[in-house]
Design a protein around this motif. Sequence first.
Motif, PDB file in Angstrom:
ATOM      1  N   GLN A  34       0.821  -1.220   0.000  1.00  0.00           N
ATOM      2  CA  GLN A  34       0.000   0.000   0.000  1.00  0.00           C
ATOM      3  C   GLN A  34       0.852   1.267   0.000  1.00  0.00           C
ATOM      4  OE1 GLN A  34      -3.339  -0.432  -0.330  1.00  0.00           O
ATOM      5  NE2 GLN A  34      -2.729  -2.577  -0.419  1.00  0.00           N
ATOM      6  N   ARG A  35       2.182   1.083   0.000  1.00  0.00           N
ATOM      7  CA  ARG A  35       3.146   2.194   0.007  1.00  0.00           C
ATOM      8  C   ARG A  35       2.999   3.048   1.276  1.00  0.00           C
ATOM      9  NH1 ARG A  35       0.799   2.507  -4.842  1.00  0.00           N
ATOM     10  NH2 ARG A  35       0.053   4.657  -4.608  1.00  0.00           N
ATOM     11  N   LEU A  36       2.678   2.396   2.383  1.00  0.00           N
ATOM     12  CA  LEU A  36       2.525   3.081   3.666  1.00  0.00           C
ATOM     13  C   LEU A  36       3.792   2.989   4.509  1.00  0.00           C
ATOM     14  CD1 LEU A  36      -1.108   1.957   4.609  1.00  0.00           C
ATOM     15  CD2 LEU A  36      -0.378   3.998   3.368  1.00  0.00           C
ATOM     16  N   ILE A  37       4.625   1.963   4.250  1.00  0.00           N
ATOM     17  CA  ILE A  37       5.918   1.847   4.921  1.00  0.00           C
ATOM     18  C   ILE A  37       6.987   1.490   3.894  1.00  0.00           C
ATOM     19  CG2 ILE A  37       4.858   1.101   7.103  1.00  0.00           C
ATOM     20  CD1 ILE A  37       5.899  -1.747   6.479  1.00  0.00           C
ATOM     21  N   ASP A  38       8.244   1.733   4.250  1.00  0.00           N
ATOM     22  CA  ASP A  38       9.399   1.315   3.458  1.00  0.00           C
ATOM     23  C   ASP A  38      10.325   0.500   4.338  1.00  0.00           C
ATOM     24  OD1 ASP A  38       8.992   2.191   0.878  1.00  0.00           O
ATOM     25  OD2 ASP A  38       9.855   4.178   1.232  1.00  0.00           O
ATOM     26  N   ALA A  39      11.044  -0.429   3.724  1.00  0.00           N
ATOM     27  CA  ALA A  39      12.063  -1.190   4.447  1.00  0.00           C
ATOM     28  C   ALA A  39      13.429  -0.624   4.072  1.00  0.00           C
ATOM     29  CB  ALA A  39      11.981  -2.663   4.077  1.00  0.00           C
ATOM     30  N   THR A  40      14.190  -0.198   5.073  1.00  0.00           N
ATOM     31  CA  THR A  40      15.538   0.327   4.857  1.00  0.00           C
ATOM     32  C   THR A  40      16.533  -0.580   5.560  1.00  0.00           C
ATOM     33  OG1 THR A  40      15.623   1.693   6.860  1.00  0.00           O
ATOM     34  CG2 THR A  40      14.522   2.646   4.919  1.00  0.00           C
ATOM     35  N   THR A  41      17.812  -0.343   5.363  1.00  0.00           N
ATOM     36  CA  THR A  41      18.832  -1.161   6.026  1.00  0.00           C
ATOM     37  C   THR A  41      18.753  -1.002   7.543  1.00  0.00           C
ATOM     38  OG1 THR A  41      20.395   0.647   5.701  1.00  0.00           O
ATOM     39  CG2 THR A  41      20.409  -1.122   4.063  1.00  0.00           C
ATOM     40  N   ALA A  42      18.254   0.149   8.000  1.00  0.00           N
ATOM     41  CA  ALA A  42      18.147   0.394   9.440  1.00  0.00           C
ATOM     42  C   ALA A  42      16.867  -0.187  10.028  1.00  0.00           C
ATOM     43  CB  ALA A  42      18.215   1.896   9.724  1.00  0.00           C
ATOM     44  N   GLY A  43      15.893  -0.480   9.190  1.00  0.00           N
ATOM     45  CA  GLY A  43      14.613  -0.999   9.664  1.00  0.00           C
ATOM     46  C   GLY A  43      13.455  -0.388   8.901  1.00  0.00           C
ATOM     47  N   MET A  44      12.244  -0.660   9.350  1.00  0.00           N
ATOM     48  CA  MET A  44      11.048  -0.166   8.660  1.00  0.00           C
ATOM     49  C   MET A  44      10.718   1.258   9.102  1.00  0.00           C
ATOM     50  SD  MET A  44       8.672  -3.621   8.770  1.00  0.00           S
ATOM     51  CE  MET A  44       9.166  -4.030  10.450  1.00  0.00           C
ATOM     52  N   VAL A  45      10.263   2.052   8.130  1.00  0.00           N
ATOM     53  CA  VAL A  45       9.905   3.445   8.402  1.00  0.00           C
ATOM     54  C   VAL A  45       8.575   3.767   7.725  1.00  0.00           C
ATOM     55  CG1 VAL A  45      12.308   4.209   8.621  1.00  0.00           C
ATOM     56  CG2 VAL A  45      11.171   4.302   6.381  1.00  0.00           C
ATOM     57  N   ILE A  46       7.913   4.794   8.225  1.00  0.00           N
ATOM     58  CA  ILE A  46       6.666   5.264   7.633  1.00  0.00           C
ATOM     59  C   ILE A  46       6.981   6.141   6.423  1.00  0.00           C
ATOM     60  CG2 ILE A  46       4.613   6.698   8.022  1.00  0.00           C
ATOM     61  CD1 ILE A  46       4.357   4.204   9.543  1.00  0.00           C
ATOM     62  N   THR A  47       6.242   5.951   5.340  1.00  0.00           N
ATOM     63  CA  THR A  47       6.391   6.813   4.163  1.00  0.00           C
ATOM     64  C   THR A  47       5.565   8.088   4.351  1.00  0.00           C
ATOM     65  OG1 THR A  47       4.483   5.852   3.043  1.00  0.00           O
ATOM     66  CG2 THR A  47       6.622   4.774   2.679  1.00  0.00           C
ATOM     67  N   PRO A  48       5.812   9.113   3.523  1.00  0.00           N
ATOM     68  CA  PRO A  48       4.957  10.307   3.586  1.00  0.00           C
ATOM     69  C   PRO A  48       3.481   9.965   3.407  1.00  0.00           C
ATOM     70  CG  PRO A  48       6.932  10.785   2.326  1.00  0.00           C
ATOM     71  CD  PRO A  48       6.960   9.311   2.606  1.00  0.00           C
ATOM     72  N   ARG A  49       3.172   9.022   2.490  1.00  0.00           N
ATOM     73  CA  ARG A  49       1.783   8.619   2.296  1.00  0.00           C
ATOM     74  C   ARG A  49       1.247   7.956   3.563  1.00  0.00           C
ATOM     75  NH1 ARG A  49      -0.774   4.498  -2.320  1.00  0.00           N
ATOM     76  NH2 ARG A  49      -2.834   4.418  -1.402  1.00  0.00           N
ATOM     77  N   GLY A  50       2.072   7.126   4.207  1.00  0.00           N
ATOM     78  CA  GLY A  50       1.643   6.478   5.439  1.00  0.00           C
ATOM     79  C   GLY A  50       1.338   7.475   6.534  1.00  0.00           C
ATOM     80  N   ARG A  51       2.156   8.534   6.612  1.00  0.00           N
ATOM     81  CA  ARG A  51       1.920   9.551   7.634  1.00  0.00           C
ATOM     82  C   ARG A  51       0.617  10.305   7.356  1.00  0.00           C
ATOM     83  NH1 ARG A  51       5.154  10.058  11.350  1.00  0.00           N
ATOM     84  NH2 ARG A  51       6.868   9.070  10.226  1.00  0.00           N
ATOM     85  N   GLU A  52       0.339  10.548   6.075  1.00  0.00           N
ATOM     86  CA  GLU A  52      -0.925  11.203   5.712  1.00  0.00           C
ATOM     87  C   GLU A  52      -2.115  10.337   6.125  1.00  0.00           C
ATOM     88  OE1 GLU A  52      -1.108  12.195   1.611  1.00  0.00           O
ATOM     89  OE2 GLU A  52       0.621  13.552   1.673  1.00  0.00           O
ATOM     90  N   VAL A  53      -1.991   9.030   5.887  1.00  0.00           N
ATOM     91  CA  VAL A  53      -3.074   8.113   6.250  1.00  0.00           C
ATOM     92  C   VAL A  53      -3.289   8.106   7.760  1.00  0.00           C
ATOM     93  CG1 VAL A  53      -3.753   5.674   6.337  1.00  0.00           C
ATOM     94  CG2 VAL A  53      -2.868   6.642   4.212  1.00  0.00           C
ATOM     95  N   LEU A  54      -2.202   8.050   8.519  1.00  0.00           N
ATOM     96  CA  LEU A  54      -2.314   8.059   9.974  1.00  0.00           C
ATOM     97  C   LEU A  54      -3.005   9.321  10.473  1.00  0.00           C
ATOM     98  CD1 LEU A  54       1.119   6.634  11.222  1.00  0.00           C
ATOM     99  CD2 LEU A  54      -1.126   5.578  11.437  1.00  0.00           C
ATOM    100  N   GLN A  55      -2.626  10.461   9.892  1.00  0.00           N
ATOM    101  CA  GLN A  55      -3.235  11.725  10.307  1.00  0.00           C
ATOM    102  C   GLN A  55      -4.701  11.792   9.907  1.00  0.00           C
ATOM    103  OE1 GLN A  55      -0.577  14.493   8.412  1.00  0.00           O
ATOM    104  NE2 GLN A  55       0.990  14.309  10.013  1.00  0.00           N
ATOM    105  N   GLY A  56      -4.996  11.350   8.682  1.00  0.00           N
ATOM    106  CA  GLY A  56      -6.369  11.416   8.186  1.00  0.00           C
ATOM    107  C   GLY A  56      -7.321  10.504   8.928  1.00  0.00           C
ATOM    108  N   LEU A  57      -6.800   9.379   9.430  1.00  0.00           N
ATOM    109  CA  LEU A  57      -7.641   8.403  10.124  1.00  0.00           C
ATOM    110  C   LEU A  57      -7.440   8.441  11.638  1.00  0.00           C
ATOM    111  CD1 LEU A  57      -7.269   5.264   7.810  1.00  0.00           C
ATOM    112  CD2 LEU A  57      -9.209   6.805   7.965  1.00  0.00           C
ATOM    113  N   GLU A  58      -6.883   9.549  12.134  1.00  0.00           N
ATOM    114  CA  GLU A  58      -6.499   9.597  13.551  1.00  0.00           C
ATOM    115  C   GLU A  58      -7.653   9.257  14.483  1.00  0.00           C
ATOM    116  OE1 GLU A  58      -4.272  12.560  16.750  1.00  0.00           O
ATOM    117  OE2 GLU A  58      -4.791  13.283  14.752  1.00  0.00           O
TER     118      GLU A  58
END
Length: 318
Positions: A34-58
């Motif tokens: 859903q392009r809400l998180i990304d996997a990086t070498t350091a671990g999983m992070v929230i994408t800008p789209r994921g942050r928008e979803v979190l805020q919109g559905l707070e």
Amino acid sequence: MISWASPIGRRTLAAELDISERVLRTETDFLRRQRLIDATTAGMVITPRGREVLQGLENFMNQLVGIHDAEKQLADALGIDHCMIVSGNCDVQPKILDEMGQLVSQTLNALLPDGKNIVAVMGGNTMGHVATALTRKLGQGRQLMFVPARGGIGERVDIQANTICAEMARATGGEHRALYLPDNVSEEVYEPLLKEPSVRRVLDLIDHATAVVHSVGDALVMAERREMDADTIQLLREDQAVGEAFGYFFNEAGQVVYKVPRIGLQVADLQRIPHIICIAGGASKGKAIRAYMHSAPDHTWLITDEGAAKVILNGATL
């Protein structure tokens, strides 16, 4: 949790949430698609789209994540994963059905993945309120197909599953298919109908449903609506049937006391469908809901009101 603790690895996240890495992998793979998180070498992070979803559905997510005590108590009592309770009793406050319908819309928006989705829908007055609550927002990024979960000719036209599917498709910009069959058919005609190409096509769509949205009815009310014969209605009375769903009639212990021969979705089919949403409210339906939930899949989401919840919890104060 990813938002709070990112970057975070899968093993650490599984430990924090107290779930297995296998289960977590399924969830995080979904979030990544859903392009809400990304996997990086350091671990999983929230994408800008994921942050928008979190805020919109707070507000909505606060209800899902921080389940009220009564909702948790009700879910535990019924043996299902999720319950959401709307204030009031729709038996005496019909407008509450509109609020419950909006919760169904929000829940579908939170659960359905992007892309193609087949939503199997039952008929009935409560489902009519759900149809009016859906909007184009649900169709954004999705190709929605609404199909009747069963036949329904014989009921009022405006609350037949075919009509409700058409309204849901119109409201969301999706498509729909009709199943022009009576819900109650004799054994003699059941098998031949299954071979009809137009029927078979709709049944194949139902077999691949992403979600099911349905209600639960009072047993005797539903028997009258189905125009069942007097002997059968008397049998339901003698067997103390209190609830009906998908053509199955249940007593208070959850035992099936009668089953209508029918074409379409069966209770056993629900286990394999990813998302099940049951919407039913009013004190008058409390016993019916409790009876049906003995057969409901664990992953059912119940959207109800205080009137029904109090009856289910034997008068507990919410």
